[in-house]
Design a protein around this motif. Structure first.
Motif, short mmCIF file in Angstrom:
data_model
loop_
_atom_site.label_atom_id
_atom_site.label_comp_id
_atom_site.label_asym_id
_atom_site.label_seq_id
_atom_site.Cartn_x
_atom_site.Cartn_y
_atom_site.Cartn_z
N THR A 94 0.83 -1.20 0.00
CA THR A 94 0.00 0.00 0.00
C THR A 94 0.87 1.26 0.00
OG1 THR A 94 -1.71 -1.18 1.24
CG2 THR A 94 -1.81 1.24 1.23
N GLY A 95 0.57 2.17 -0.93
CA GLY A 95 1.32 3.42 -1.05
C GLY A 95 2.56 3.33 -1.89
N ALA A 96 2.87 2.14 -2.43
CA ALA A 96 4.07 1.97 -3.26
C ALA A 96 3.77 2.32 -4.71
CB ALA A 96 4.57 0.55 -3.16
N PRO A 97 4.78 2.85 -5.46
CA PRO A 97 4.57 3.19 -6.86
C PRO A 97 4.47 1.95 -7.75
CG PRO A 97 6.86 3.57 -6.25
CD PRO A 97 6.14 3.21 -4.99
N LEU A 98 3.59 2.06 -8.76
CA LEU A 98 3.43 0.96 -9.71
C LEU A 98 4.56 0.98 -10.73
CD1 LEU A 98 0.48 1.09 -8.54
CD2 LEU A 98 -0.28 0.45 -10.84
N PRO A 99 4.98 -0.18 -11.19
CA PRO A 99 5.91 -0.20 -12.32
C PRO A 99 5.19 0.25 -13.59
CG PRO A 99 5.17 -2.42 -11.81
CD PRO A 99 4.63 -1.53 -10.73
N ALA A 100 5.94 0.76 -14.53
CA ALA A 100 5.36 1.20 -15.80
C ALA A 100 4.64 0.03 -16.47
CB ALA A 100 6.45 1.75 -16.72
N GLU A 101 3.50 0.34 -17.09
CA GLU A 101 2.66 -0.61 -17.82
C GLU A 101 1.71 -1.39 -16.93
OE1 GLU A 101 2.56 -0.25 -20.96
OE2 GLU A 101 4.35 1.00 -21.07
N ALA A 102 1.96 -1.48 -15.62
CA ALA A 102 1.00 -2.14 -14.73
C ALA A 102 -0.26 -1.28 -14.66
CB ALA A 102 1.58 -2.32 -13.34
N ASP A 103 -1.44 -1.93 -14.63
CA ASP A 103 -2.68 -1.15 -14.64
C ASP A 103 -3.73 -1.67 -13.65
OD1 ASP A 103 -3.54 -3.45 -15.85
OD2 ASP A 103 -3.88 -2.54 -17.83
N ALA A 104 -3.36 -2.59 -12.75
CA ALA A 104 -4.29 -3.08 -11.75
C ALA A 104 -3.51 -3.74 -10.62
CB ALA A 104 -5.28 -4.08 -12.35
N ILE A 105 -4.17 -3.87 -9.47
CA ILE A 105 -3.56 -4.54 -8.32
C ILE A 105 -4.38 -5.77 -7.97
CG2 ILE A 105 -2.86 -4.32 -5.90
CD1 ILE A 105 -1.25 -2.56 -7.81
N LEU A 106 -3.73 -6.93 -7.98
CA LEU A 106 -4.33 -8.16 -7.49
C LEU A 106 -4.07 -8.21 -5.99
CD1 LEU A 106 -5.51 -11.05 -7.77
CD2 LEU A 106 -3.19 -11.82 -8.35
N VAL A 107 -5.12 -8.11 -5.17
CA VAL A 107 -4.92 -8.05 -3.72
C VAL A 107 -4.42 -9.39 -3.22
CG1 VAL A 107 -6.64 -6.24 -3.42
CG2 VAL A 107 -7.33 -8.62 -3.20
N GLN A 108 -3.60 -9.34 -2.16
CA GLN A 108 -2.93 -10.55 -1.70
C GLN A 108 -3.91 -11.60 -1.17
OE1 GLN A 108 -0.17 -9.05 1.19
NE2 GLN A 108 -1.65 -9.14 2.88
N GLU A 109 -5.11 -11.18 -0.72
CA GLU A 109 -6.09 -12.15 -0.23
C GLU A 109 -6.66 -13.01 -1.36
OE1 GLU A 109 -5.96 -8.68 2.55
OE2 GLU A 109 -6.15 -8.92 0.37
N GLU A 110 -6.45 -12.59 -2.62
CA GLU A 110 -6.99 -13.35 -3.76
C GLU A 110 -5.87 -13.97 -4.59
OE1 GLU A 110 -9.55 -10.75 -5.93
OE2 GLU A 110 -11.14 -10.85 -4.44
N ALA A 111 -4.72 -14.14 -3.96
CA ALA A 111 -3.57 -14.70 -4.69
C ALA A 111 -2.83 -15.70 -3.82
CB ALA A 111 -2.64 -13.58 -5.14
N SER A 112 -2.14 -16.61 -4.47
CA SER A 112 -1.29 -17.58 -3.78
C SER A 112 0.09 -17.54 -4.41
CB SER A 112 -1.89 -18.99 -3.91
OG SER A 112 -1.01 -19.96 -3.36
N ALA A 113 1.11 -17.52 -3.55
CA ALA A 113 2.49 -17.46 -4.03
C ALA A 113 3.23 -18.74 -3.67
CB ALA A 113 3.19 -16.25 -3.42
#
Length: 400
Positions: A94-113
């Motif tokens: 939260t509050g971090a800058p996006l890399p160029a070309e990124a256009d959405a955030i997949l929230v960590q609660e909906e992802a598995s690493a």
């Protein structure tokens, strides 16, 4: 001679002066002052496209994944140097800058690493720009944020700080000299003899003025002697406003009017169509504006609310210095108004207002339990319980 209506008296008083000179003050001391110039943003906010959630920066077109993890972006860091390639994701907070070309955030609660592989476990971001705070979406550099004349509070200070300001342009704080006249007045804590009372008007006015950021000059308690009152007025040199309480009527011991004139001042008006507060007088002495308030505490408070505080706010640069009037429903029936406007001590609860005091202008207890004045204009019609009335709302001894 007919009495001056309250609205006309207020207009005449404010027309006698202009706002004070501009100075720049640190944000930490600006609370309660008024902007002398519009506030303009000096930077973009947000400064870049930032993440609104903890998760992963992605291309929305890559949904439903999976993605290869390629790095990390934290709040307080610079934007990642390389563009985000299709099929990759960047860990982001939260509050971090996006890399160029990124256009959405997949929230960590909906992802598995698992290692460097990110898979979708929920619905994912619903569209392009989801969970992203776009650069300058709050405000852009050069944008007008606040108008001149706005009162500065905690949120306005936060906005000024975030927009790049360290100081703010405000009008110089008005200097207000206060004196109370009357042989019956005794300093707080002093023993009382028969016929004497503790002085309360001076400390009440000082408390009201402190809420406005005014610089207060205490002239003390003045006995009912013409020479003493004249000397007190002369000692107010350097004040922008001189305010007295007591001695404003026409009795043998009411010396304020002859004293202000003997000191070289002038009176613009004296006595208004107001209950309580009829004996109010206004004029000037040298470069200072003069207000003579009645001595009864409630009368002094009402006239200070209607005249002293608006004058202080006007000199301080307020765009709307007069008390705002709200429309409320009354819990009690009100009789028709008379030949003077009445300001009834009242209590507002859950949007309804009720009278808490009669007309006794010396009764302080009901005033201390009030948070509003019901305004009854001249010749106001009777109002039944449940009807609408106008009211001035009070907080900490001042109007909003």
């Amino acid at each position: 001679m007919s009495l001056l209506p309250v609205e006309e008296a207020q207009a005449r008083l404010l027309a006698r002066s202009a706002p004070l000179p501009i100075e720049h003050v640190p944000l930490s001391t600006a609370r309660g002052r008024y902007l002398a110039e519009p506030l303009v943003a000096l930077r973009d906010q947000p400064w870049a496209d930032l993440s609104a959630m903890d998760g992963y920066a992605i291309h929305h077109a890559d949904l439903p994944g999976p993605w290869r993890l390629v790095g990390e972006s934290r709040a307080g860091g610079v934007p990642p140097g390389d563009s985000l390639e299709p099929g990759t994701a960047m860990r982001i907070f939260t509050g971090a800058p996006l890399p160029a070309e990124a256009d959405a955030i997949l929230v960590q609660e909906e992802a598995s690493a698992e290692g460097d592989r990110i898979t979708l476990t929920g619905e994912g971001p619903g569209g392009v720009g989801r969970n992203v705070r776009r650069r300058a979406s709050d405000f852009a550099s050069g944008a007008a944020l606040l108008d001149a004349g706005v009162r500065i509070g905690a949120t306005q200070i936060a906005l000024a700080a975030m927009s790049g300001h360290v100081t703010l342009p405000v009008r110089r704080a008005p200097r207000v000299a206060i004196l109370s006249t009357g042989d019956e007045l005794v300093p707080l804590g002093a023993p009382l003899r028969p016929g004497q009372i503790p002085a309360s008007n001076d400390i009440m006015l000082a408390a009201m003025l402190a809420e406005e950021g005014a610089e207060i000059i205490e002239l003390g308690l003045i006995p009912d002697r013409l020479d003493a009152v004249i000397h007190a007025f002369h000692s107010a040199a350097g004040a922008d406003i001189i305010v007295s309480t007591g001695g404003a009527s026409v009795g043998d011991h009411d010396l304020v009017a002859p004293a202000i004139q003997a000191a070289g001042g002038t009176l613009d008006f004296w006595k208004i169509a107001l209950r309580p507060g009829k004996p109010l007088m206004a004029g000037s002495l040298g470069d200072a504006l003069f207000l003579g308030l009645p001595g009864n505490p409630v009368s002094a408070f009402v006239t200070a609310t209607l005249f002293l505080l608006p004058l202080v706010r006007h000199l301080g640069g307020a765009s709307a210095p007069l008390p705002p009037v709200a429309t409320l429903s009354t819990d009690v029936a009100l009789r028709p108004g008379g030949q003077r406007a009445e300001y009834l001590r009242a209590l507002v609860r859950e949007g309804r207002v009720t009278v808490v005091a009669d007309r006794d202008s010396a009764a302080l207890r009901p005033l201390a339990h009030s948070n509003a004045f019901i305004v009854r204009p001249i010749d106001a019609p009777a109002v039944e319980a449940g009807g609408s009335v106008k009211a001035i709302l009070l907080e900490n001894g001042c109007f909003a």
